[in-house]
Design an enzyme around this catalytic site. Structure first.
Site, PDB file in Angstrom:
ATOM      1  N   ALA A  65       0.837  -1.193   0.000  1.00  0.00           N
ATOM      2  CA  ALA A  65       0.000   0.000   0.000  1.00  0.00           C
ATOM      3  C   ALA A  65       0.873   1.245   0.000  1.00  0.00           C
ATOM      4  O   ALA A  65       2.060   1.187   0.316  1.00  0.00           O
ATOM      5  CB  ALA A  65      -0.924  -0.003   1.212  1.00  0.00           C
ATOM      6  N   GLY A 110      -1.167  -5.187   0.554  1.00  0.00           N
ATOM      7  CA  GLY A 110      -2.383  -5.090  -0.244  1.00  0.00           C
ATOM      8  C   GLY A 110      -2.266  -5.776  -1.589  1.00  0.00           C
ATOM      9  O   GLY A 110      -3.269  -6.225  -2.158  1.00  0.00           O
ATOM     10  N   GLU A 113      -2.973  -9.324  -0.960  1.00  0.00           N
ATOM     11  CA  GLU A 113      -4.417  -9.426  -0.706  1.00  0.00           C
ATOM     12  C   GLU A 113      -5.214  -9.327  -1.997  1.00  0.00           C
ATOM     13  O   GLU A 113      -6.213 -10.049  -2.180  1.00  0.00           O
ATOM     14  CB  GLU A 113      -4.839  -8.334   0.279  1.00  0.00           C
ATOM     15  CG  GLU A 113      -4.309  -8.582   1.689  1.00  0.00           C
ATOM     16  CD  GLU A 113      -4.572  -7.425   2.629  1.00  0.00           C
ATOM     17  OE1 GLU A 113      -5.263  -7.642   3.635  1.00  0.00           O
ATOM     18  OE2 GLU A 113      -4.091  -6.303   2.359  1.00  0.00           O
ATOM     19  N   GLU A 133       2.792  -6.316   7.168  1.00  0.00           N
ATOM     20  CA  GLU A 133       2.197  -5.172   7.860  1.00  0.00           C
ATOM     21  C   GLU A 133       2.694  -4.990   9.285  1.00  0.00           C
ATOM     22  O   GLU A 133       2.734  -3.860   9.802  1.00  0.00           O
ATOM     23  CB  GLU A 133       0.666  -5.300   7.855  1.00  0.00           C
ATOM     24  CG  GLU A 133      -0.004  -5.011   6.523  1.00  0.00           C
ATOM     25  CD  GLU A 133      -0.078  -6.219   5.591  1.00  0.00           C
ATOM     26  OE1 GLU A 133      -0.748  -6.135   4.563  1.00  0.00           O
ATOM     27  OE2 GLU A 133       0.569  -7.260   5.904  1.00  0.00           O
TER      28      GLU A 133
END
Length: 258
Positions: A65, A110, A113, A133
Site C-alpha cells: 500500500a 495489499g 491481498e 504489515e
C-alpha cells in the site's frame, strides 16, 4: 479512463494492469476506487468473459500500500479504508466470470491481498509474496488474515503474518498459494490459455462453481446446501441441454450462457 490502471480487451479477456511503476505499483485510495470501477465493467460488459490482473513492469505486481496515506488517518478513517477494500476485493472474489492474478514480481501487503481475492494465481519465477504489515505496526486490512489462512493453513499463515517474511514463487507453489510458476515471458500467455480453456465451458456453470467454492469458506453459508441449490438450477439452463446433447452426439458443445 483510469489513472492507476490500464486495460486491454482481446478475445473476450480483459487484461487489467496496475500502472504506478514509479511507486512499484503501490495500492492507494484512488487505485482502490478504480479497481471497483473496473470490476463493475467486468460484471456488466457482456464482451468480457474473464479478466487478468497483473502489474506494469517486471519488478512488481503490487508492492504494498501507499504508506504515506496512512500517516494522517484516525482509527475511524482506518476502519472505513479497510471496509472499502473489503467491498472491492469481495467483488473480485465473487465475480461470476473467472479472474486470474498474473503475479509478475512483488505481491506484498495489499498486493498479496489483491492476488488472493482473485479466483487463483499464476506467478513468474521472480515473484515474492508476503504480508509484512507488522513491520509498520499494522495487520492486513483487506481480507489478508482470512484469505491467507484459507489458502495456506493456520500455522503457515500465522508465521508469515507475524514475522512479516516474504516467500518465493517456488514456496508459494508448494504452499498452495499459487497454481503455477512460469518464466516471466510465459506469465500472461499461461493466464490467457487457462482463461480460453474456461471460456469453452458453460459460463453459467462456471459462475456456479465460484458461488459454491466460496460458500465452502463462508461461515454464514452451508456449502453443501449451496451445491444442491446451484446443481438444481443448472437443469433450467439451455447450456445443460446443449452440453448433454453434445456429449451424446460426440461433438463440441456451443454454450451461450443461457
Amino acid at each position: 479512463m483510469y489513472q492507476t490502471l490500464t486495460t486491454q480487451l482481446e478475445k473476450n479477456i480483459l487484461i487489467i494492469t496496475i500502472n504506478r511503476p514509479d511507486k512499484m505499483n503501490a495500492l492507494n485510495q484512488l487505485m482502490m476506487q478504480e479497481l471497483g470501477l473496473v470490476m463493475d465493467e467486468v460484471y456488466s460488459n457482456r464482451n468480457i468473459k474473464g479478466a487478468i490482473f497483473t502489474g506494469s513492469g517486471e519488478k512488481a505486481f503490487v508492492a504494498g500500500a501507499d504508506i504515506s496515506e496512512f500517516l494522517s488517518l484516525s482509527p475511524k478513517q482506518g476502519g472505513e479504508l479497510a471496509k472499502s477494500g473489503h467491498v472491492v476485493f469481495h467483488h473480485i472474489e465473487n465475480s461470476p466470470k473467472p479472474i486470474i492474478a498474473a503475479v509478475n514480481g512483488f505481491a506484498l501487503g495489499g498486493g498479496c491481498e489483491l492476488a488472493m481475492a482473485c479466483h487463483f494465481r499464476i506467478a513468474s519465477e521472480n515473484a515474492k509474496f508476503g504480508q509484512p504489515e507488522v513491520n509498520l505496526g499494522l495487520i492486513p486490512g483487506y481480507g489478508g488474515t482470512q484469505r491467507l489462512t484459507q489458502l495456506i493453513g493456520k500455522g503457515k499463515a500465522m508465521e508469515l503474518m507475524m514475522t512479516g517474511d516474504m516467500i518465493t514463487a517456488a514456496e508459494a507453489l508448494s504452499w498452495g498459494l499459487v497454481n503455477h510458476v512460469v518464466k516471466q515471458e510465459e506469465l500472461l500467455p499461461k493466464a490467457i490459455a487457462i482463461l480460453q480453456k474456461i471460456q469453452a465451458k458453460a459460463p453459467l456453470a462456471v459462475a456456479r462453481v465460484v458461488k459454491c467454492v466460496n460458500a465452502a469458506l463462508d461461515k454464514d453459508q452451508d456449502g453443501y446446501e449451496a451445491e444442491i441449490r446451484e446443481f438444481a438450477a443448472c437443469f433450467s439452463t439451455k447450456d445443460l441441454q446443449e452440453g448433454a446433447a453434445a456429449f451424446v452426439q460426440k461433438r463440441q458443445a456451443n454454450f451461450t450462457g443461457e
